[in-house]
Each structure stands twice: as C-alpha cells, then as structure tokens.
Scaffold this motif. Structure first.
Motif, PDB file in Angstrom:
ATOM      1  N   UNK A   1      -9.228  -1.677  -7.899  1.00  0.00           N
ATOM      2  CA  UNK A   1     -10.224  -0.605  -7.791  1.00  0.00           C
ATOM      3  C   UNK A   1      -9.560   0.710  -7.418  1.00  0.00           C
ATOM      4  N   UNK A   2      -8.676   0.670  -6.411  1.00  0.00           N
ATOM      5  CA  UNK A   2      -8.005   1.900  -5.983  1.00  0.00           C
ATOM      6  C   UNK A   2      -7.158   2.466  -7.122  1.00  0.00           C
ATOM      7  N   UNK A   3      -6.437   1.583  -7.818  1.00  0.00           N
ATOM      8  CA  UNK A   3      -5.584   2.035  -8.915  1.00  0.00           C
ATOM      9  C   UNK A   3      -6.382   2.690 -10.023  1.00  0.00           C
ATOM     10  N   UNK A   4      -7.524   2.102 -10.391  1.00  0.00           N
ATOM     11  CA  UNK A   4      -8.352   2.670 -11.452  1.00  0.00           C
ATOM     12  C   UNK A   4      -8.963   4.003 -11.035  1.00  0.00           C
TER      13      UNK A   4
ATOM     14  N   UNK B   1      -9.897   1.965   2.145  1.00  0.00           N
ATOM     15  CA  UNK B   1      -8.579   1.440   2.501  1.00  0.00           C
ATOM     16  C   UNK B   1      -8.593   0.812   3.892  1.00  0.00           C
ATOM     17  N   UNK B   2      -9.316   1.424   4.822  1.00  0.00           N
ATOM     18  CA  UNK B   2      -9.424   0.858   6.178  1.00  0.00           C
ATOM     19  C   UNK B   2     -10.020  -0.551   6.127  1.00  0.00           C
ATOM     20  N   UNK B   3     -11.134  -0.701   5.430  1.00  0.00           N
ATOM     21  CA  UNK B   3     -11.815  -1.994   5.382  1.00  0.00           C
ATOM     22  C   UNK B   3     -10.959  -3.063   4.705  1.00  0.00           C
ATOM     23  N   UNK B   4     -10.340  -2.702   3.601  1.00  0.00           N
ATOM     24  CA  UNK B   4      -9.567  -3.701   2.876  1.00  0.00           C
ATOM     25  C   UNK B   4      -8.245  -4.022   3.575  1.00  0.00           C
ATOM     26  N   UNK B   5      -7.699  -3.068   4.311  1.00  0.00           N
ATOM     27  CA  UNK B   5      -6.505  -3.369   5.109  1.00  0.00           C
ATOM     28  C   UNK B   5      -6.851  -4.367   6.203  1.00  0.00           C
ATOM     29  N   UNK B   6      -7.950  -4.131   6.888  1.00  0.00           N
ATOM     30  CA  UNK B   6      -8.382  -5.032   7.956  1.00  0.00           C
ATOM     31  C   UNK B   6      -8.743  -6.403   7.387  1.00  0.00           C
TER      32      UNK B   6
ATOM     33  N   UNK C   1       0.820  -1.215   0.000  1.00  0.00           N
ATOM     34  CA  UNK C   1       0.000   0.000   0.000  1.00  0.00           C
ATOM     35  C   UNK C   1       0.853   1.265   0.000  1.00  0.00           C
ATOM     36  N   UNK C   2       1.834   1.310   0.895  1.00  0.00           N
ATOM     37  CA  UNK C   2       2.552   2.569   1.132  1.00  0.00           C
ATOM     38  C   UNK C   2       3.815   2.748   0.292  1.00  0.00           C
ATOM     39  N   UNK C   3       4.388   1.661  -0.207  1.00  0.00           N
ATOM     40  CA  UNK C   3       5.600   1.787  -1.005  1.00  0.00           C
ATOM     41  C   UNK C   3       5.358   1.534  -2.496  1.00  0.00           C
ATOM     42  N   UNK C   4       4.185   0.987  -2.836  1.00  0.00           N
ATOM     43  CA  UNK C   4       3.881   0.720  -4.239  1.00  0.00           C
ATOM     44  C   UNK C   4       2.603   1.424  -4.700  1.00  0.00           C
ATOM     45  N   UNK C   5       1.476   1.151  -4.050  1.00  0.00           N
ATOM     46  CA  UNK C   5       0.188   1.683  -4.512  1.00  0.00           C
ATOM     47  C   UNK C   5       0.128   3.214  -4.430  1.00  0.00           C
ATOM     48  N   UNK C   6       0.414   3.769  -3.263  1.00  0.00           N
ATOM     49  CA  UNK C   6       0.352   5.225  -3.112  1.00  0.00           C
ATOM     50  C   UNK C   6       1.389   5.945  -3.979  1.00  0.00           C
ATOM     51  N   UNK C   7       2.665   5.513  -3.975  1.00  0.00           N
ATOM     52  CA  UNK C   7       3.633   6.176  -4.856  1.00  0.00           C
ATOM     53  C   UNK C   7       3.255   6.091  -6.338  1.00  0.00           C
ATOM     54  N   UNK C   8       2.686   4.955  -6.763  1.00  0.00           N
ATOM     55  CA  UNK C   8       2.243   4.830  -8.157  1.00  0.00           C
ATOM     56  C   UNK C   8       1.179   5.868  -8.470  1.00  0.00           C
ATOM     57  N   UNK C   9       0.246   6.042  -7.542  1.00  0.00           N
ATOM     58  CA  UNK C   9      -0.809   7.042  -7.713  1.00  0.00           C
ATOM     59  C   UNK C   9      -0.227   8.447  -7.773  1.00  0.00           C
ATOM     60  N   UNK C  10       0.738   8.732  -6.892  1.00  0.00           N
ATOM     61  CA  UNK C  10       1.383  10.049  -6.890  1.00  0.00           C
ATOM     62  C   UNK C  10       2.104  10.319  -8.214  1.00  0.00           C
ATOM     63  N   UNK C  11       2.826   9.308  -8.696  1.00  0.00           N
ATOM     64  CA  UNK C  11       3.582   9.463  -9.941  1.00  0.00           C
ATOM     65  C   UNK C  11       2.650   9.689 -11.125  1.00  0.00           C
ATOM     66  N   UNK C  12       1.568   8.917 -11.174  1.00  0.00           N
ATOM     67  CA  UNK C  12       0.596   9.046 -12.264  1.00  0.00           C
ATOM     68  C   UNK C  12      -0.026  10.443 -12.252  1.00  0.00           C
TER      69      UNK C  12
END
Length: 292
Positions: A112-115, A146-151, A49-60
């Motif tokens: 879903x988050x990525x799209x 994100x809370x629900x899917x993390x849990x 989540x924090x080293x791949x998903x979020x940075x990918x979103x920031x870069x995009x």
C-alpha cells in the motif's frame, strides 16, 4: 548513472527525519514492556522501512521529478536516468521478499505504501499536483499508517487490535507532526515546483502561511502528546528536547517575515534536522524509560 549518483537520490539519511515514527511505535510495544521483544525482528523491520521502502520512494520520486533545484537533502541534485527507476523497483521488491518473513500484514503495508508513493510522483496520477490531497496523504501514510503497521509488525498484533483508541491516538499524533513539518520542507521549492506545474501545500499557503501552518499543527500535536501521556512528568521531556528546534524556528520565522528570501534550502534543512533530532532524542529516552 554512477553508484554515487544513485546513492544520493536514494537519500537514505533523509530517513532520519522519519525515524521518530518508528521509535514512537517501538516505545509503545507491549513486547518491550514485558521484556520479550525480539530485537532481531525489530532491526529487520527498521531496515526494510528505512533502508529499502523510503529510499525506493525517494528514488522513484527523483526519477519522475528530475529536479534541477534543491530537493530533500540534496542542494544540487545530479541528473537521473532509467537506472534510478530500476533501482527503485528493485528495492521495493527486496522489501516485499523480506516482508514475507516478518508477516503478511507487513507485506500489505509495504504494498500500500509503495503504491501510494508511486501515485504521488507518477505523471499519470501525480498526487503531488494537488496540494491538500498530497499533504494529507503524506501526513497519513508517513505518519499514522506507518506508526500502526510498525507496531503491528513489532508485536505481531492481530489487525483488529489496531482499532484500539490508544493506538489510534498515537497514530493521529504522528500524522499531526507530519502535517506540521511537511510544508516547511517545501517552502524553498516554490520556483522549482512552479516550473513543473506542481501546486504544493506550501505554494498554496504561501511562505508566511506555511510558517503559520507549522505553528498550528505543532501546537495541536504538543497538546495531543500531553493528553496521550496524561500529563505525566515524561511528557515534559518532549518540549525540552524540542526547545533548540523551537528557538531556531522562532528566529527563522522573524527573518522570513522580514525577507521572504530567507525561506531557503539550508534554513529549512537546519530546521528539519533540529526538530527531527529533538523528536528522536525524546523517543529514545522514552524507550529507555519504558524498558527500565
């Protein structure tokens, strides 16, 4: 683009401000309470989540925005090219590959988050142009979803268990926090957003309205946490941890109402850092108390 330029646009440290959602979910883990938590799995979920998903979103987002003024944690963002676009997709794909090991519901979350994050930035859809829609999307997906899917990923829960009222209340509280904080992170970008034709929530509300919005949603969030914890003593750690951020916010608000130019990048980042640190400290303490 140089490695340093790509790294800056990934804005990995910005994930620190979203870490409270992960920590809150972890603190509510049944596996944690039972002493059967798989910490290797937890670290993998955090990393994806924090080293791949979020940075990918920031870069995009950076690739399509091509910001020249302050954005996120970058006061002077460097120019971008196609390399950043490629890196964003590569990080998303790597997240999905690792996600398969964690579980298919988690892969669904990543997709879903990525799209959604791409629809937020891409010029064809660009949810960022629509102030209320983008505000709600950010609040919902960076918060409650994100809370629900993390849990779910940490405890490997059946998807239907995510309809549990207590889990939904926790998700709602995460969303309320994002609804309060997100417009403040846009308050110094009005000129830059106007240049691109983006009517953000902060531009719609105006500078003073942005500050009032934070007060309203933060108050609702605090009241919600009191209800969530049933007024137990642990709740009172939350306002104590948030006190430095609240004090700064009050004095910053007074300055801004006297001179709107005080709604600048450095003040907004200081505010975000204090509030994020306070929330992180609270949820770490909650983790320790839950695990003891």
């Amino acid at each position: 683009m140089t490695f340093r330029t790509v790294w800056l646009h990934l804005r990995v440290p910005f994930s620190f401000f979203l870490l409270p959602v992960f920590l809150f979910a972890l603190s509510q883990s049944t596996e944690l309470r039972q002493g059967t938590l798989d910490w290797g799995r937890v670290v993998a979920i955090w990393a994806v989540i924090h080293l791949l998903l979020y940075p990918a979103s920031n870069a995009y987002n950076s690739y399509f925005d091509k910001d020249e003024g302050s954005i996120g944690i970058l006061e002077t963002p460097p120019p971008v090219d196609k390399t950043l676009y490629t890196v964003a997709w590569a990080l998303d794909l790597l997240a999905l590959v690792i996600g398969v090991w964690i579980g298919w519901p988690f892969v669904g979350y990543l997709l879903i988050y990525g799209l959604i994050s791409k629809a937020y930035s891409h010029p064809i859809i660009r949810l960022k142009k629509y102030p209320i829609a983008s505000w709600l999307v950010i609040g919902l997906f960076q918060g409650g979803f994100t809370y629900l899917m993390t849990l779910q990923a940490i405890d490997d829960l059946p998807i239907m268990e995510l309809t549990n009222p207590r889990l939904l209340l926790g998700a709602l509280l995460c969303t309320l926090n994002l609804l309060a904080i997100y417009p403040i992170t846009q308050v110094y970008q009005h000129e830059e957003d106007g240049r691109r034709g983006d009517l953000t929530m902060s531009r719609l509300l105006g500078i003073r309205g942005t500050f009032l919005n934070t007060v309203i949603w933060f108050a609702l969030s605090l009241g919600g946490f009191y209800w969530y914890f049933g007024g137990e003593p642990v709740f009172w750690l939350l306002p104590v941890c948030l006190l430095p951020g609240v004090v700064y916010f009050v004095f910053w608000t007074i300055r801004v109402f006297g001179d709107s130019r005080q709604a600048d990048f450095r003040s907004a980042m200081t505010m975000t850092l204090l509030s994020g640190t306070g929330l992180n400290i609270f949820f770490v303490l909650l983790l320790i108390l839950t695990d003891s």
